[in-house]
Design an enzyme around this catalytic site. Structure first.
Site, PDB file in Angstrom:
ATOM      1  N   ASP A   1      -0.003  -9.827  -4.602  1.00  0.00           N
ATOM      2  CA  ASP A   1       1.195  -8.995  -4.825  1.00  0.00           C
ATOM      3  C   ASP A   1       0.787  -7.641  -5.431  1.00  0.00           C
ATOM      4  O   ASP A   1       1.450  -7.129  -6.342  1.00  0.00           O
ATOM      5  CB  ASP A   1       2.224  -9.708  -5.714  1.00  0.00           C
ATOM      6  CG  ASP A   1       3.616  -9.074  -5.629  1.00  0.00           C
ATOM      7  OD1 ASP A   1       3.800  -8.134  -4.834  1.00  0.00           O
ATOM      8  OD2 ASP A   1       4.497  -9.519  -6.368  1.00  0.00           O
TER       9      ASP A   1
ATOM     10  N   PHE B   1       0.828  -1.219   0.000  1.00  0.00           N
ATOM     11  CA  PHE B   1       0.000   0.000   0.000  1.00  0.00           C
ATOM     12  C   PHE B   1       0.864   1.273   0.000  1.00  0.00           C
ATOM     13  O   PHE B   1       0.334   2.377   0.025  1.00  0.00           O
ATOM     14  CB  PHE B   1      -0.975   0.016   1.184  1.00  0.00           C
ATOM     15  CG  PHE B   1      -2.201  -0.862   1.006  1.00  0.00           C
ATOM     16  CD1 PHE B   1      -2.371  -1.653  -0.116  1.00  0.00           C
ATOM     17  CD2 PHE B   1      -3.204  -0.882   1.988  1.00  0.00           C
ATOM     18  CE1 PHE B   1      -3.506  -2.466  -0.273  1.00  0.00           C
ATOM     19  CE2 PHE B   1      -4.337  -1.677   1.837  1.00  0.00           C
ATOM     20  CZ  PHE B   1      -4.483  -2.473   0.712  1.00  0.00           C
ATOM     21  N   ARG B   2       2.183   1.118   0.041  1.00  0.00           N
ATOM     22  CA  ARG B   2       3.128   2.234  -0.194  1.00  0.00           C
ATOM     23  C   ARG B   2       3.038   3.360   0.824  1.00  0.00           C
ATOM     24  O   ARG B   2       3.426   4.494   0.530  1.00  0.00           O
ATOM     25  CB  ARG B   2       2.891   2.853  -1.581  1.00  0.00           C
ATOM     26  CG  ARG B   2       2.762   1.884  -2.737  1.00  0.00           C
ATOM     27  CD  ARG B   2       4.015   1.111  -2.978  1.00  0.00           C
ATOM     28  NE  ARG B   2       3.991   0.381  -4.254  1.00  0.00           N
ATOM     29  CZ  ARG B   2       4.795  -0.630  -4.523  1.00  0.00           C
ATOM     30  NH1 ARG B   2       5.674  -1.059  -3.621  1.00  0.00           N
ATOM     31  NH2 ARG B   2       4.733  -1.244  -5.680  1.00  0.00           N
TER      32      ARG B   2
ATOM     33  N   ASN C   1       8.226  -2.713   2.375  1.00  0.00           N
ATOM     34  CA  ASN C   1       9.100  -1.834   1.564  1.00  0.00           C
ATOM     35  C   ASN C   1       8.482  -0.455   1.336  1.00  0.00           C
ATOM     36  O   ASN C   1       8.333   0.014   0.223  1.00  0.00           O
ATOM     37  CB  ASN C   1       9.483  -2.499   0.237  1.00  0.00           C
ATOM     38  CG  ASN C   1       8.297  -2.891  -0.610  1.00  0.00           C
ATOM     39  OD1 ASN C   1       7.166  -2.961  -0.129  1.00  0.00           O
ATOM     40  ND2 ASN C   1       8.533  -3.155  -1.880  1.00  0.00           N
TER      41      ASN C   1
HETATM   42 ZN   LIG Z   1       7.974 -10.298  -4.243  1.00  0.00          ZN
END
Ligand SMILES: [Zn+2]
Length: 400
Positions: free
Chosen positions: A281, A65-66, A96
């Site tokens: 993903d 979801f950044r 990330n």
């Molecule tokens: Zn991955």
């Protein structure tokens, strides 16, 4: 408050029959025949689901979801809205972000903001290594959620990976691993995935640690998983809708889209039980980032239609099996009281129409990002509404 959902086709991992549900507040309290609760209709909210299919809402253990830091691509609100529009009420977010989520304090900050939205259940995974640099392990014992991941990067150092697996086993955690050996990436041959899967299954067996392998995409990697399972390794095998549905397609995603034979092997893996779970993903990117080569696609709003068409319609896999892959296994791994249409479970449900076809139009997505190889393709089945804790949180607009 009582709610009756009547006249539905009820489907979960075990059930597939016509029936009704009785809800009290956020929970299912009874199930019955199509009109079992008609005597209660005067005092209940009544939803007539005639002709439609009611399933446990979906759980996605693999989404980005950044938020924080990259919210021009997605944020907690738009991600949650995309999830609801796709039939999901629980997601596990990858670490990330900017900064990388590598402490329990950072997890708590995301989950508190997510809870305030009151839309879906959001679990924020902690990274396996500090700043996802693959050098130093984070503190597994304080992680607020069961899954830890450096998804987006593989962990190259063999000994560190082994130590991470030992730590995971000691702390009752599960590592979600992005299987891509940097020595062979970018991976067209399959070697980047297959060498990493071979290593991680070997290390997981030695460390007696459960392991969750993200987005398995080649027939050979899947075969290794099958053999490891036969040998008693505790491996949870994830596949994505795009690796099941799209063959020989140049769309940029890691791992890349594979051959038709690989797709068929993954579908066979679902039939045989080698595949445990489907993760989207969901990887939102702006048009500029995508043009600059960012890998990945948004998956939450297309997953069900793609999977229903490819698995159930084209490959005759049962809708109950799909429910197991989309709802029950994820709920079990996160310890959620959802994933079945049975009394005692949370009323986290989605109503689907399996009679209509839908052409994927990214401009209609709730996600901030529109990167998808499914644009313009037509699939069967769409989400009509999604209920979280007994309340409908999203409903399809009728085009009139
Ligand atoms: Zn991955």
């Amino acid at each position: 408050m009582l709610t009756v959902i009547k006249n539905a086709r009820l489907v979960d991992s075990e059930i597939d029959r016509q029936g009704s549900l009785l809800l009290q507040d956020e929970r299912i309290i009874a199930t019955g025949s199509i009109d079992a609760f008609s005597a209660l209709e005067a005092e209940a909210a009544v939803i007539d689901a005639q002709g439609q299919t009611l399933m446990p809402a979906f759980v996605d253990l693999h989404a980005h979801f950044r938020d924080p830091g990259l919210t021009y691509k997605e944020d907690l609100l738009t991600g949650a809205q995309a999830a609801l529009a796709g039939g999901y009420t629980a997601v596990n977010l990858m670490a990330n972000t900017k900064p990388v989520c590598d402490t329990s304090e950072k997890q708590a900050a995301v989950m508190q903001r997510a809870a305030a939205l009151d839309l879906i259940d959001i679990y924020q995974a902690q990274a396996i290594t500090v700043n996802m640099q693959g050098e130093e392990l984070t503190d597994f014992s304080s992680s607020l959620t069961p899954l830890l991941s450096d998804d987006g990067k593989g962990i190259a150092d063999d000994k560190l990976m082994y130590k991470a697996l030992e730590q995971a086993a000691a702390n009752g955690k599960i590592l979600q691993l992005h299987e891509e050996n940097p020595e062979f990436a970018p991976d067209i041959t399959g070697l980047a995935e297959e060498t990493m899967v071979a290593r991680d299954l070997t290390l997981a067996a030695a460390a007696k640690a459960p392991v969750y392998l993200c987005h398995i995409s080649t027939a050979k990697a899947l075969k290794m998983v099958e053999i490891a399972k036969q040998n008693g390794v505790q491996v949870i095998c994830e596949v994505t809708p795009h690796h099941l549905a799209l063959a020989d397609n140049p769309y940029k995603v890691h791992p890349p889209l594979r051959s038709a034979a690989d797709c068929q092997a993954l579908i066979e893996g679902i039939r045989k039980g080698t595949v445990d779970i489907i993760g989207t993903d969901h990887a939102p990117h702006s048009e500029a980032d995508k043009a600059a080569g960012a890998p990945g696609l948004v998956g939450l709003e297309t997953a069900f239609s793609v999977l229903y068409t490819v698995l159930v319609e084209e490959n005759k896999i049962s809708l109950s099996k799909l429910s197991q892959l989309l709802s029950l296994r994820g709920a079990e791994i996160l310890n959620l009281e959802q994933g079945r249409v049975l009394p005692g479970y949370k009323a986290n449900l989605t109503l689907v129409d399996l009679t209509v076809s839908r052409t994927i139009k990214p401009e209609k997505f709730h996600s901030k990002s529109h990167n998808t190889p499914f644009a313009g393709r037509t699939y069967r089945g769409e989400i009509l509404w999604t209920m979280h804790n007994g309340k409908i949180k999203w409903r399809k607009e009728t085009d009139k």
